[in-house]
Design an enzyme around this catalytic site. Sequence first.
Site, PDB file in Angstrom:
ATOM      1  N   ASP A 170       0.855  -1.182   0.000  1.00 33.68           N
ATOM      2  CA  ASP A 170       0.000   0.000   0.000  1.00 33.68           C
ATOM      3  C   ASP A 170       0.892   1.233   0.000  1.00 33.68           C
ATOM      4  O   ASP A 170       1.922   1.252   0.682  1.00 33.68           O
ATOM      5  CB  ASP A 170      -0.913   0.010   1.236  1.00 33.68           C
ATOM      6  CG  ASP A 170      -2.135   0.897   1.066  1.00 33.68           C
ATOM      7  OD1 ASP A 170      -1.947   2.119   0.889  1.00 33.68           O
ATOM      8  OD2 ASP A 170      -3.256   0.379   1.112  1.00 33.68           O
TER       9      ASP A 170
ATOM     10  N   ASN B 204      -4.258   7.003   0.673  1.00 30.00           N
ATOM     11  CA  ASN B 204      -5.611   7.135   1.211  1.00 30.00           C
ATOM     12  C   ASN B 204      -5.891   6.016   2.209  1.00 30.00           C
ATOM     13  O   ASN B 204      -6.955   5.416   2.220  1.00 30.00           O
ATOM     14  CB  ASN B 204      -6.644   7.108   0.079  1.00 30.00           C
ATOM     15  CG  ASN B 204      -8.022   7.547   0.543  1.00 30.00           C
ATOM     16  OD1 ASN B 204      -8.158   8.396   1.404  1.00 30.00           O
ATOM     17  ND2 ASN B 204      -9.045   6.953  -0.034  1.00 30.00           N
TER      18      ASN B 204
ATOM     19  N   ASP C 286       4.434   1.908  -3.915  1.00 25.99           N
ATOM     20  CA  ASP C 286       3.442   2.298  -4.914  1.00 25.99           C
ATOM     21  C   ASP C 286       3.512   1.331  -6.094  1.00 25.99           C
ATOM     22  O   ASP C 286       4.603   0.927  -6.506  1.00 25.99           O
ATOM     23  CB  ASP C 286       3.730   3.725  -5.391  1.00 25.99           C
ATOM     24  CG  ASP C 286       2.555   4.343  -6.123  1.00 25.99           C
ATOM     25  OD1 ASP C 286       2.147   3.797  -7.168  1.00 25.99           O
ATOM     26  OD2 ASP C 286       2.056   5.391  -5.666  1.00 25.99           O
TER      27      ASP C 286
ATOM     28  N   SER D 207     -15.977  -2.045 -10.186  1.00 25.67           N
ATOM     29  CA  SER D 207     -16.978  -1.135  -9.616  1.00 25.67           C
ATOM     30  C   SER D 207     -18.257  -1.177 -10.433  1.00 25.67           C
ATOM     31  O   SER D 207     -18.221  -1.405 -11.656  1.00 25.67           O
ATOM     32  CB  SER D 207     -16.424   0.296  -9.608  1.00 25.67           C
ATOM     33  OG  SER D 207     -17.437   1.235  -9.356  1.00 25.67           O
TER      34      SER D 207
ATOM     35  N   TYR E 145     -13.099   7.781 -13.222  1.00 30.30           N
ATOM     36  CA  TYR E 145     -12.896   6.655 -12.302  1.00 30.30           C
ATOM     37  C   TYR E 145     -13.503   5.386 -12.881  1.00 30.30           C
ATOM     38  O   TYR E 145     -12.845   4.337 -12.968  1.00 30.30           O
ATOM     39  CB  TYR E 145     -13.529   6.977 -10.943  1.00 30.30           C
ATOM     40  CG  TYR E 145     -13.696   5.767 -10.060  1.00 30.30           C
ATOM     41  CD1 TYR E 145     -12.593   5.141  -9.489  1.00 30.30           C
ATOM     42  CD2 TYR E 145     -14.964   5.236  -9.805  1.00 30.30           C
ATOM     43  CE1 TYR E 145     -12.744   4.020  -8.686  1.00 30.30           C
ATOM     44  CE2 TYR E 145     -15.119   4.121  -9.003  1.00 30.30           C
ATOM     45  CZ  TYR E 145     -14.008   3.512  -8.450  1.00 30.30           C
ATOM     46  OH  TYR E 145     -14.168   2.400  -7.663  1.00 30.30           O
TER      47      TYR E 145
ATOM     48  N   LYS F  49     -11.806   1.642 -14.398  1.00 30.71           N
ATOM     49  CA  LYS F  49     -12.215   0.287 -14.003  1.00 30.71           C
ATOM     50  C   LYS F  49     -12.629  -0.524 -15.226  1.00 30.71           C
ATOM     51  O   LYS F  49     -12.271  -1.705 -15.363  1.00 30.71           O
ATOM     52  CB  LYS F  49     -13.362   0.360 -12.995  1.00 30.71           C
ATOM     53  CG  LYS F  49     -12.996   0.962 -11.660  1.00 30.71           C
ATOM     54  CD  LYS F  49     -11.999   0.104 -10.902  1.00 30.71           C
ATOM     55  CE  LYS F  49     -11.782   0.598  -9.489  1.00 30.71           C
ATOM     56  NZ  LYS F  49     -10.806  -0.212  -8.743  1.00 30.71           N
TER      57      LYS F  49
END
Length: 344
Positions: free
Chosen positions: A31, A35, A58, A124, A148, A152
């Site tokens: 991670d 966030n 990253d 998503s 976004y 995906k």
Amino acid sequence: MSILVTGGAGYIGSHTCLELLSAGYDIVVVDNLVNSSLEAIRRMKALTGQEFPFYHTDLLDRQGMETIFEQNQIDAVIHLAGLKSVGESVKQPLSYYHTNMTGTLVLLQLMQEHRVKRIVFSSSATVYGTTESVPIAEDAPLGATNAYGRTKLMIEEMMTDLHASDTEWSIALLRYFNPVGAHSSGYLGEDPNGKPNNLMPFITQVAVGRLKELQIYGNDYATPDGTGVRDYIHVVDLARGHLNALEKVMAGSGIEAYNLGTGRGYSVKEIITAFEKVTGISIPHTFTNRRTGDIGICYSDPSKAERELGWVAQKGIEDMCQDAWRWQASNPYGYQKDVYQYQV
């Protein structure tokens, strides 16, 4: 068996890691903490009494990611890392395309080089775009309405092409609806940076006194009360879905998409009412303009996941509200990001 979890310190990632550890899996977590919080890693270890490798890396750092594959015997990947705000993606599309798509490309290239061909991908419901009818099944037309969602969808297409080129790949595309709630211990939960983009943390931060009032984006949708309708799913149910999908990809090859939702839509006003009922706390709210890229109604047909993964959501809306409030009441300022004195 070691499972690499990208984005494993985040909201969904931490709950998924907890379920994996509880089910007896070995995990490796990566991670970048953009966030998410190192404190979530410490708390996972405290809750389970188990140690696991954590890499503050990253996905865009190819050399750093290469090190992870060289130092660990990875059997499969659960890929949750990425930027995730619809509104922010509209304002900063290049950042979303670079982070989400290039990061995934690096990951898939390294998986291919190390012959790790099993992956569960955090997709998503935004890939469905503006839908003509609900509930939404996996064979509904695809067409995201914001950057976004497009990242995906493009990643899904990338993985579809990858499988077509090499049928040894085994891939599950998990199309999430709206995760809410927290672990029942109140020890893990949603801790967004800055002002929340999602409804439930906005409500809980108002309830705990961090924010003055809830802003509802739009009250003129074609819904019974004018506010947007979404399929809210408890984050623990969502985490369990990853385990079922992992079992599926470990058992064979292929690529399949699965909706993870409850199959029931709730409006923003209904969520507020449910939260007030569970907690006894009044949530003051005002209405403001719709957000660019938002749609009016979106809820799932999750029957394919039940048929093929043996998964079904178990927790209702009151559980979601109660657990979300337990987390926020126990952690008024989340993980307190300014305090990182723990060793992990």
